[in-house]
Design an enzyme around this catalytic site. Structure first.
Site, mmCIF file in Angstrom:
data_model
loop_
_atom_site.group_PDB
_atom_site.id
_atom_site.type_symbol
_atom_site.label_atom_id
_atom_site.label_comp_id
_atom_site.label_asym_id
_atom_site.label_seq_id
_atom_site.Cartn_x
_atom_site.Cartn_y
_atom_site.Cartn_z
ATOM 1 N N SER A 153 0.810 -1.224 0.000
ATOM 2 C CA SER A 153 0.000 0.000 0.000
ATOM 3 C C SER A 153 0.840 1.269 0.000
ATOM 4 O O SER A 153 0.339 2.335 -0.376
ATOM 5 C CB SER A 153 -0.936 0.015 1.206
ATOM 6 N N ASP A 188 -3.881 7.820 8.160
ATOM 7 C CA ASP A 188 -4.915 6.962 8.745
ATOM 8 C C ASP A 188 -4.378 6.030 9.833
ATOM 9 O O ASP A 188 -5.004 5.038 10.149
ATOM 10 C CB ASP A 188 -5.591 6.137 7.633
ATOM 11 N N HIS A 197 -0.810 4.672 7.076
ATOM 12 C CA HIS A 197 -0.257 5.242 5.845
ATOM 13 C C HIS A 197 0.031 6.731 6.018
ATOM 14 O O HIS A 197 -0.670 7.421 6.751
ATOM 15 C CB HIS A 197 -1.243 5.020 4.694
#
Ligand SMILES: *[C@@H]1O[C@H](CO)[C@@H](O)[C@H](O)[C@H]1NC(C)=O
Ligand SMILES: *[C@@H]1O[C@H](CO)[C@@H](O)[C@H](O)[C@H]1NC(C)=O
Length: 379
Positions: free
Chosen positions: A42, A343, A346
Site C-alpha cells: 500500500s 490513517d 499510511h
C-alpha cells in the site's frame, strides 16, 4: 559509499568529497526513462487492491484527486512524486481495467502485499512477478499483431508500452512491511527476526527474475520505521520501556532495522551477481524517522496523531463513520497537510512529499545519486 566501485563502473563519473559529504557528479545528464514498473504494497499502490476488491471511501484522495484514487492517502504517494520527478504520468495499476494507460509503465503494487505468500493479500511478490511477466509477453505479442497496418492500428496502441522500453525502464520496489507486521500479529518478535533471511531469499529471487526479463535499473526502498506508525504505538506501547525517545516502539523498529541491514546485503550481492544492472538502495527508514523525530520543527502536529479513522475509544477505519454513545467517530481532520500519518498506518500526501524531496536527490541512497541519474550506474 563504495566509491571505488562507482569509479570502476561508471564511464565519465567523478566522485568528489564536498564538505565531507560524498557527491556524485554525473555531468548533469538525466536518464530518459520511458517507463516505470513498480512492485510493492500500500505504500505505493495507486489503485490495484481497490480495483481488485472494493473501492476506497472518501475522504481518501480529498487533497489531490478530489475523490478516492485507490491510494490509502489523502493525495499522492512517493511513487507519484517519483513519476512526476521523471516527467512521466502517474502510474496506472495493472489490476485496474478502467481508464488505464500503460504507455509509461504499470504498477503491480497492491495494499496488504507481502514478499512471502500467506499474508494479508493474495498478491504477494511472486504473484506480482508473474503478473509482470504475463503483461510483458502479452504486450510483445499484441504489439507485433498491431504493427503491420499502421492505418488500421486502433488508438489503444498508444496506451501500451513499447516492447523495447522494458529494458530501459526504471524498476522500483517497496515491499516487506507487511511481512513484518503480519509476523508481529501472528508470531513473536523473535520469530519475525528469524524469518528475515527466508523473506529476503524470495525478494532476491524476484529481482533475479526481473533481470532475466531484461530489467536493468533498480530503485529499492528499504522498509520504514514500522514501530513509529500510530497503529503500532497504540497497540504496542503496553510494555514499560518499549518506547524510544521519540515515542516509537523499539522492538518493532529494531526488527525493521535488521530487515534493512540484510536487505542492503542482498542488494550488494545482486550488484555482484548481475552484470550491467544498476541498483540504488534507498534508506526510506531514515528519511521517515527523520521526519517523525522533527515533526514539530517541520510544521507537523504530533506524529502519532492521524487524520482519518480512529483507534482510540472506538476503532473505525478511515472512510467509515459511527455514532457511539452520542460521540461521532470517523470524522477526518481539517488539516491533513499538518499530519504525518493519514490513517494511522499510511502517510499523508504532505509527509510523502517531504520524504520524496529528501530521497529523490540521492541524499538517503547508496550510492548517493539522484533518481534521474541512476541509469548511469551501470557496472
Ligand atoms: C457506550 O456506553 C456503554 C454503556 O454505558 C458502555 O458499556 C460502552 O463501553 C460505551 N462505549 C464506548 C465506545 O464508549
Ligand atoms: C536533498 O534535498 C534536501 C531537501 O531539500 C536537502 O536538505 C539536501 O541537502 C539535498 N541533498 C543533496 C545531496 O542534494
Amino acid at each position: 559509499m563504495d566509491s571505488a566501485r562507482l569509479c570502476r563502473c561508471v564511464f565519465g563519473l567523478m566522485v568528489v568529497g564536498l564538505v565531507g559529504l560524498p557527491q556524485v557528479v554525473l555531468g548533469g545528464r538525466r536518464c530518459n526513462f520511458p517507463a516505470i514498473y513498480n512492485f510493492g504494497d500500500s505504500n505505493s499502490d495507486t489503485g490495484g487492491i481497490s480495483a481488485a476488491f472494493a473501492a476506497l471511501h472518501p475522504p481518501n484522495g480529498e487533497t489531490f484527486f478530489g475523490h478516492p484514487s485507490g491510494r490509502y492517502c489523502d493525495g499522492r504517494l512517493i511513487i507519484d512524486f517519483i513519476a512526476e520527478e521523471l516527467k512521466l504520468p502517474l502510474l496506472s495499476a495493472y489490476l485496474d481495467s478502467v481508464g488505464t494507460n500503460f504507455r509509461h509503465g504499470a504498477n503491480f503494487a497492491t495494499g496488504g502485499s507481502s514478499i512471502l505468500p500467506g499474508g494479508y493479500s493474495p498478491f504477494h511478490l511472486g504473484i506480482q512477478m508473474s503478473q509482470f511477466i504475463q503483461f510483458k509477453s502479452r504486450i510483445s505479442a499484441l504489439y507485433t499483431q498491431l504493427s503491420p497496418s499502421a492505418g488500421t492500428t486502433p488508438p489503444f496502441k498508444s496506451f501500451l508500452p513499447r516492447p523495447k522500453d522494458f529494458s530501459n525502464a526504471l524498476y522500483t520496489i517497496d515491499i516487506g512491511q507487511n511481512d513484518l507486521s503480519y509476523g508481529f500479529q501472528h508470531t513473536t518478535i523473535e520469530q519475525v527476526r528469524l524469518s528475515i533471511p527466508n523473506i529476503l531469499s524470495q525478494f532476491f529471487q524476484a529481482v533475479h527474475q526481473l533481470y532475466k526479463e531484461g530489467a536493468r535499473v533498480f530503485w529499492v526502498h528499504n522498509t520504514g520505521p514500522i514501530g513509529c506508525l500510530p497503529y503500532t504505538v497504540i497497540y504496542g506501547r503496553s510494555k514499560p520501556g518499549n518506547l524510544d525517545q521519540n515515542g516509537c516502539v523499539k522492538p518493532q523498529n529494531e526488527v525493521a532495522q535488521e530487515f534493512n541491514r540484510q536487505l542492503k546485503e542482498r542488494v550488494f550481492q545482486l550488484r555482484a551477481d548481475l552484470p550491467g544492472a544498476a541498483f540504488t538502495y534507498v534508506d526510506v527508514y531514515s528519511a521517515k524517522y527523520a521526519l517523525i523525530s522533527s515533526a514539530k520543527n517541520e510544521g507537523f502536529v504530533d506524529p502519532f496523531e492521524f487524520c482519518c479513522g480512529s483507534f482510540y475509544g472506538y476503532h473505525i477505519d478511515c472512510g467509515k463513520k459511527a455514532i457511539i454513545n452520542g460521540t461521532v467517530y470517523g470524522n477526518p481532520c481539517h488539516n491533513p497537510s499538518m499530519h504525518i500519518s493519514w490513517d494511522g498506518i499510511h502517510y499523508s500526501e504532505s509527509a510523502n512529499l517531504w520524504i520524496a524531496n529528501r530521497i529523490l536527490n540521492g541524499s538517503f541512497s547508496d550510492p548517493p545519486v539522484s533518481i534521474g541519474e541512476t541509469c548511469f550506474l551501470y557496472q
